[in-house]
Design a protein around this motif. Structure first.
Motif, PDB file in Angstrom:
ATOM      1  N   ASP A 123       0.832  -1.209   0.000  1.00  0.00           N
ATOM      2  CA  ASP A 123       0.000   0.000   0.000  1.00  0.00           C
ATOM      3  C   ASP A 123       0.867   1.260   0.000  1.00  0.00           C
ATOM      4  N   ASP A 124       0.326   2.319  -0.586  1.00  0.00           N
ATOM      5  CA  ASP A 124       1.047   3.601  -0.653  1.00  0.00           C
ATOM      6  C   ASP A 124       0.587   4.536   0.462  1.00  0.00           C
ATOM      7  N   ILE A 125       1.558   5.233   1.062  1.00  0.00           N
ATOM      8  CA  ILE A 125       1.281   6.239   2.093  1.00  0.00           C
ATOM      9  C   ILE A 125       2.043   7.504   1.727  1.00  0.00           C
ATOM     10  N   PHE A 126       1.383   8.647   1.853  1.00  0.00           N
ATOM     11  CA  PHE A 126       2.017   9.921   1.515  1.00  0.00           C
ATOM     12  C   PHE A 126       2.026  10.832   2.744  1.00  0.00           C
ATOM     13  N   ILE A 127       3.125  11.533   2.922  1.00  0.00           N
ATOM     14  CA  ILE A 127       3.266  12.479   4.029  1.00  0.00           C
ATOM     15  C   ILE A 127       3.689  13.823   3.449  1.00  0.00           C
ATOM     16  N   GLY A 128       3.050  14.901   3.902  1.00  0.00           N
ATOM     17  CA  GLY A 128       3.404  16.219   3.381  1.00  0.00           C
ATOM     18  C   GLY A 128       3.181  17.304   4.406  1.00  0.00           C
ATOM     19  N   GLN A 129       3.748  18.471   4.156  1.00  0.00           N
ATOM     20  CA  GLN A 129       3.564  19.621   5.035  1.00  0.00           C
ATOM     21  C   GLN A 129       2.271  20.328   4.671  1.00  0.00           C
ATOM     22  N   TYR A 130       1.380  20.487   5.660  1.00  0.00           N
ATOM     23  CA  TYR A 130       0.070  21.122   5.469  1.00  0.00           C
ATOM     24  C   TYR A 130      -0.772  20.329   4.471  1.00  0.00           C
ATOM     25  N   LEU A 131      -0.475  20.454   3.206  1.00  0.00           N
ATOM     26  CA  LEU A 131      -1.200  19.738   2.162  1.00  0.00           C
ATOM     27  C   LEU A 131      -0.191  19.226   1.154  1.00  0.00           C
ATOM     28  N   PHE A 132      -0.576  18.224   0.403  1.00  0.00           N
ATOM     29  CA  PHE A 132       0.363  17.629  -0.550  1.00  0.00           C
ATOM     30  C   PHE A 132       0.506  18.487  -1.794  1.00  0.00           C
ATOM     31  N   THR A 133       1.724  18.707  -2.201  1.00  0.00           N
ATOM     32  CA  THR A 133       1.965  19.453  -3.433  1.00  0.00           C
ATOM     33  C   THR A 133       2.359  18.522  -4.554  1.00  0.00           C
ATOM     34  N   GLY A 134       2.831  17.319  -4.193  1.00  0.00           N
ATOM     35  CA  GLY A 134       3.344  16.418  -5.205  1.00  0.00           C
ATOM     36  C   GLY A 134       4.810  16.684  -5.492  1.00  0.00           C
ATOM     37  N   SER A 135       5.337  17.743  -4.889  1.00  0.00           N
ATOM     38  CA  SER A 135       6.749  18.074  -5.084  1.00  0.00           C
ATOM     39  C   SER A 135       7.609  17.146  -4.244  1.00  0.00           C
ATOM     40  N   GLU A 136       8.661  16.640  -4.841  1.00  0.00           N
ATOM     41  CA  GLU A 136       9.521  15.687  -4.139  1.00  0.00           C
ATOM     42  C   GLU A 136      10.265  16.328  -2.978  1.00  0.00           C
ATOM     43  N   THR A 137      10.355  17.639  -2.961  1.00  0.00           N
ATOM     44  CA  THR A 137      11.097  18.304  -1.885  1.00  0.00           C
ATOM     45  C   THR A 137      10.244  18.544  -0.645  1.00  0.00           C
ATOM     46  N   THR A 138       8.938  18.433  -0.783  1.00  0.00           N
ATOM     47  CA  THR A 138       8.071  18.722   0.365  1.00  0.00           C
ATOM     48  C   THR A 138       7.157  17.558   0.733  1.00  0.00           C
ATOM     49  N   SER A 139       7.124  16.514  -0.060  1.00  0.00           N
ATOM     50  CA  SER A 139       6.256  15.372   0.217  1.00  0.00           C
ATOM     51  C   SER A 139       7.054  14.070   0.192  1.00  0.00           C
ATOM     52  N   ILE A 140       6.632  13.137   1.016  1.00  0.00           N
ATOM     53  CA  ILE A 140       7.286  11.831   1.106  1.00  0.00           C
ATOM     54  C   ILE A 140       6.325  10.752   0.623  1.00  0.00           C
ATOM     55  N   TRP A 141       6.831   9.867  -0.215  1.00  0.00           N
ATOM     56  CA  TRP A 141       6.051   8.734  -0.716  1.00  0.00           C
ATOM     57  C   TRP A 141       6.610   7.471  -0.074  1.00  0.00           C
ATOM     58  N   LEU A 142       5.765   6.756   0.675  1.00  0.00           N
ATOM     59  CA  LEU A 142       6.169   5.532   1.351  1.00  0.00           C
ATOM     60  C   LEU A 142       5.414   4.340   0.773  1.00  0.00           C
ATOM     61  N   GLU A 143       6.046   3.176   0.831  1.00  0.00           N
ATOM     62  CA  GLU A 143       5.378   1.939   0.459  1.00  0.00           C
ATOM     63  C   GLU A 143       5.461   0.986   1.644  1.00  0.00           C
ATOM     64  N   VAL A 144       4.320   0.432   2.048  1.00  0.00           N
ATOM     65  CA  VAL A 144       4.296  -0.462   3.205  1.00  0.00           C
ATOM     66  C   VAL A 144       5.119  -1.712   2.911  1.00  0.00           C
ATOM     67  N   SER A 145       6.087  -1.980   3.791  1.00  0.00           N
ATOM     68  CA  SER A 145       6.947  -3.151   3.649  1.00  0.00           C
ATOM     69  C   SER A 145       6.446  -4.313   4.500  1.00  0.00           C
ATOM     70  N   GLU A 146       6.073  -4.008   5.745  1.00  0.00           N
ATOM     71  CA  GLU A 146       5.512  -5.033   6.621  1.00  0.00           C
ATOM     72  C   GLU A 146       4.779  -4.382   7.786  1.00  0.00           C
ATOM     73  N   VAL A 147       3.913  -5.180   8.416  1.00  0.00           N
ATOM     74  CA  VAL A 147       3.153  -4.712   9.578  1.00  0.00           C
ATOM     75  C   VAL A 147       3.608  -5.509  10.792  1.00  0.00           C
ATOM     76  N   LYS A 148       4.068  -4.806  11.843  1.00  0.00           N
ATOM     77  CA  LYS A 148       4.520  -5.445  13.072  1.00  0.00           C
ATOM     78  C   LYS A 148       3.643  -4.972  14.232  1.00  0.00           C
ATOM     79  N   ASP A 149       2.706  -5.825  14.644  1.00  0.00           N
ATOM     80  CA  ASP A 149       1.761  -5.462  15.698  1.00  0.00           C
ATOM     81  C   ASP A 149       1.044  -4.145  15.326  1.00  0.00           C
TER      82      ASP A 149
END
Length: 527
Positions: free
Chosen positions: A146-172
């Protein structure tokens, strides 16, 4: 997919594009919603925003406390009196928003291909390897890939202000993710968005209810922006809650569509809501990039046909830090207008942007240029065809007023209304000229005191494209059988003349109620 097309007269000389635009009292028919905050809360700046074209002030409770927003609102009230520019108030709820808890507020650098763990243990310190979040159910909602996105205030899509994560595993209760791009999160607030996953939290949270029942009631808010609206039931629940509060039974609810869940249930949400906000920040992340334009065009068209305001967000992100928009952003604003949007909502651009007044001014100018080539004739035919026959009485009057105004090339349509409904119906047909909505106050009582209605109705037209309200003087005596007093018409005409939208020898279309009948009449002014 519906489209309204661009109207350009042929042949057109490219050099005419360079001709300066004629000044107008109304900067644009399309309205501008400005978010007030850090760089836009002084009386001076808010006055500049009002003069530049802001007609609705948005208060975002995702950050800042009630006292902070109250000070800003009081400054807005001072600015309104000083500029004599009417402005509505919109309260934006927090909703089921997921946040990174960074108590130290220190910048966090995340490196591509590294791993970071999202944990519900909020007492832990945020680092490049561990990010505490305000939700304990994330591990149950997501799965590997699954994809997870983190950004300041709101997402801009800019690589300098937003982080794109992909779930690797779930631990508890922890979720381990691989980082897809390098970026640094800086600032006090980072939002977290899980792509196309249902978050099991109420749309109207307890915190939202507390804010609405205190700050909202105290300030008699005109609009409630319901964040993360996912189903029609969300709007019904919010409306039931507002009906229990003193003075908010008339507050309009705008559903903010921010994820695929809201998109899937769009038709049922539109039926219940008073208007729609197309929040392209989160939704633009949830949708594949190639699908965003398709959603915007179809959603705006559905709002237009239903006669409900469509508000588009995230159009000039770069103006948060720059004095000019990019070429793509300028085109994006124009396309939003050509699609049929009622209003443009500015978030970070005015909230924490360096140039709030200039941003509103430039967006207004782009809107005005796009309106000149909006194919109103094609849209009018589509709207009439969709309504079908036999038309209801009010639809017939509204469409007839617009048709008459276009045929005689009227400079303005004057509509007398008490509830604002008649004016909104006229605006639904997108006339090429401004609609001066003259709201007639009505005396009403709750058995304890007498009050005049009208202020709510007047301000709530400030988000509708082409509508410009004017509150009639309640001291004007009403004529027999509720006929609109000719003295009020004279005041409306004088107002239009003073504003510069009505000139000698102009034709003016007036829509009014005379007794039990609705009348559309054409007035030809003398010198």
């Amino acid at each position: 997919m519906a489209s309204n097309y661009l109207l350009l007269e042929e042949p057109i000389r490219m050099s005419t594009i360079l001709e300066p635009s004629k000044p107008s009292y109304f900067p644009a028919m399309t309205k501008i919603v400005g978010t007030l905050g850090a760089h836009s809360r002084s009386v001076e700046v808010i006055s500049g925003c009002l003069k530049a074209g802001m007609s609705v002030a948005r208060f975002d409770f995702s950050w800042g406390d009630a006292e902070y927003h109250q000070e800003t609102l009081e400054n807005l009230q001072v600015a309104v009196k000083a500029t004599k520019k009417l402005c509505a108030v919109m309260l934006d709820t927090v909703g089921p928003e997921l946040l990174i808890v960074n108590k130290s507020e220190q910048p966090i650098s995340l490196q591509q291909d590294s791993f970071v763990t999202l944990t519900p243990e909020q007492d832990k310190e945020a680092t490049s390897n561990l990010l505490p979040i305000n939700y304990s159910g994330l591990s149950k909602a997501v799965k590997k890939g699954d994809d997870i996105f983190i950004g300041q205030y709101l997402f801009t899509g800019s690589e300098t202000t937003s982080i794109w994560l992909e779930v690797s595993e779930v631990k508890d209760e922890d979720v381990v993710c691989i980082i897809k791009n390098s970026a640094t999160l800086s600032g006090a607030l980072y939002t977290l968005h899980v792509s196309q996953i249902h978050i099991d939290l109420p749309t109207l949270t307890d915190k939202d209810k507390e804010i609405i029942s205190t700050w909202g009631v105290h300030n008699k808010i005109d609009f409630l922006s319901l964040s993360y609206a996912r189903r029609a039931e969300d709007i019904r629940h919010a409306r039931e809650f507002l009906s229990t509060l003193d003075g908010l039974n008339q507050t309009q609810i705008f559903a903010k569509i921010e994820n695929v869940e809201g998109l899937v249930h769009f038709d049922e949400i539109l039926q219940e809501a008073d208007g729609i906000i197309l929040a392209r920040g989160n939704l633009g992340i949830d949708l594949p990039p190639e699908k965003v334009f398709l959603y915007q065009k179809e959603a705006v068209y559905k709002c237009n046909i239903a006669g409900k305001p469509a508000v588009v967000t995230r159009v000039v992100d770069s103006m948060t830090d720059n004095l000019r928009p990019t070429r793509a952003e300028a085109t994006d604003v124009a396309n939003a207008v050509l699609d049929g949007s009622d209003a443009i909502l500015l978030g970070a651009e005015t909230l924490r942007g360096l140039y709030p007044v200039e941003t509103i001014s430039i967006v207004g100018k782009i809107c005005a240029e796009a309106e000149k080539v909006y194919n109103q004739d094609l849209y009018f035919k589509k709207a009439v065809k969709y309504v079908g026959e036999p038309m209801t009485h009010v639809e017939s009057i509204a469409s007839s007023a617009v048709r008459a105004a276009i045929k005689v090339k009227a400079s303005v349509i004057i509509c007398f209304t008490s509830s604002g409904r008649a004016a909104r119906l006229i605006a639904k047909y997108r006339p090429t000229m401004p609609v001066l909505s003259v709201v007639i106050p009505r005396l009403k009582t709750n058995q304890l005191r007498w009050t005049f209605s009208g202020a709510f109705e007047a301000r709530q037209t400030l988000i509708v494209r082409g509508l410009f309200p004017m509150l009639a003087d309640p001291r004007h005596p009403a004529e027999p059988k509720n006929a609109t007093n000719e003295s009020i018409l004279k005041v409306a005409l004088d107002h239009g003349k003073a504003a510069g939208v009505i000139k000698p020898r102009d034709s003016v279309v007036v829509c009014q109620k005379v007794g039990d009948a609705s009348v559309v009449k054409i007035i030809e002014l003398q010198d």
